[in-house]
Design an enzyme around this catalytic site. Sequence first.
Site, PDB file in Angstrom:
ATOM      1  N   LYS A 196      30.424 -29.588 -64.772  1.00 23.76           N
ATOM      2  CA  LYS A 196      29.061 -29.129 -64.506  1.00 23.76           C
ATOM      3  C   LYS A 196      29.013 -28.345 -63.198  1.00 23.76           C
ATOM      4  O   LYS A 196      28.252 -27.379 -63.075  1.00 23.76           O
ATOM      5  CB  LYS A 196      28.090 -30.310 -64.467  1.00 23.76           C
ATOM      6  CG  LYS A 196      27.812 -30.896 -65.853  1.00 23.76           C
ATOM      7  CD  LYS A 196      26.909 -32.118 -65.768  1.00 23.76           C
ATOM      8  CE  LYS A 196      26.705 -32.781 -67.131  1.00 23.76           C
ATOM      9  NZ  LYS A 196      26.026 -34.082 -67.000  1.00 23.76           N
ATOM     10  N   LYS A 231      32.236 -28.076 -80.778  1.00 23.49           N
ATOM     11  CA  LYS A 231      31.366 -29.206 -81.040  1.00 23.49           C
ATOM     12  C   LYS A 231      29.930 -28.712 -81.237  1.00 23.49           C
ATOM     13  O   LYS A 231      29.488 -27.798 -80.543  1.00 23.49           O
ATOM     14  CB  LYS A 231      31.429 -30.131 -79.822  1.00 23.49           C
ATOM     15  CG  LYS A 231      30.610 -31.386 -79.941  1.00 23.49           C
ATOM     16  CD  LYS A 231      30.883 -32.299 -78.748  1.00 23.49           C
ATOM     17  CE  LYS A 231      29.760 -33.316 -78.634  1.00 23.49           C
ATOM     18  NZ  LYS A 231      29.979 -34.295 -77.586  1.00 23.49           N
ATOM     19  N   LYS A 290      23.440 -27.876 -78.687  1.00 22.77           N
ATOM     20  CA  LYS A 290      22.265 -27.020 -78.583  1.00 22.77           C
ATOM     21  C   LYS A 290      22.573 -25.787 -77.729  1.00 22.77           C
ATOM     22  O   LYS A 290      22.177 -24.674 -78.062  1.00 22.77           O
ATOM     23  CB  LYS A 290      21.111 -27.817 -77.987  1.00 22.77           C
ATOM     24  CG  LYS A 290      19.793 -27.136 -78.181  1.00 22.77           C
ATOM     25  CD  LYS A 290      18.638 -27.996 -77.732  1.00 22.77           C
ATOM     26  CE  LYS A 290      17.355 -27.174 -77.759  1.00 22.77           C
ATOM     27  NZ  LYS A 290      16.297 -27.786 -76.988  1.00 22.77           N
TER      28      LYS A 290
END
Length: 337
Positions: A117, A197, A200
């Site tokens: 991240k 995978k 969204k």
Amino acid sequence: MSDATPRETIFSGIQPSGELHLGNYLGAIRNWVALQSSYRCFYCIVDYHAITQAFEPSEMARRVRDMAGDLIACGIDPAQSTLFVQSAVPEHTELAWVLASVTSYGELGRMTQFKDKSEKSPDNINAGLFTYPVLQAADILVYKATKVPVGEDQRQHLELAREIVRRFNTRFGDTFPEPEALYSSTPKILGLDGQAKMSKSLGNTISLREDDEAVWNKLRTAATDPARVRRTDAGDPDKCNVFSLHRFFTTEERQAEVRKGCTSASIGCIECKKWLLEGIKADLERIRARRAELLSKPDAIDEILADGARRARKVAAATMAVVRERLGLPRMPGPAG
Ligand code: TRP
């Protein structure tokens, strides 16, 4: 609950991403639903975790409510499980502060999700993102949960939670059980691209809110066995992402039929996809009907979440009282009066 033997406690959390997609449903939520009948389940929408990444405050309430509605529509039963929002139970963040004091800087720096991240948003590497796994440990431990259904991507966070328990118990006396991960037996659900995978942020999902036509438009163009170029080529179902979805929605007889048709090129990918659509439609219709029923009662979702928070808080406050005592901190005074 009328059972004589106390049930083991389960905790799991999900970020309020707005709405669930087929990957969440097949990979996680179906499992949450199945666990409800044999465990005492706490299912939490983790909004405090969500704010560690960029977000729009005016959208947060809707994201949380939509996620709650989707979870209930998928079969999370608020009469059976405690469904609630993390920020409504302040003991989560209170315990997180305590646990942060037995967690080392080095350990947190080694978390691969933190590193990923940070790399993706170098301008927003905040302390909340860094201590995210400590709050996650607190989520679990404040209910003394022993089982935590999660995906493989949470393995490192769960290991850290266990380490935090050992350290806390050694230093302050036996207080928490070591939580065990329950990894879902469902293999990773790939997106419609058949590559990554289902997620969204990658835009390769089928949302549980899509209507049949939208679902079909996405399925129609979904990737299949890349080696099957022409209709007359034989395909390999084991290399086809669409076939892998049949496992969840199609009877075994029909799956065998699809396999035979594909390997002999007697059916095309479009037929295979039409059969898959039938199965998906049946599931989505059931979910849609439950959601419509829920939305027909105004405030139903808010009431369910408020009730869940009250139930969760009772348990969480009792744990915090013990934690304060173990640390030699003053007792929390009761409400005035
Ligand atoms: N970090 C988890 C995820 O992104 C969500 C989560 C927060 C969680 N707290 C938790 C999962 C506690 C299990 C237990 O998927």
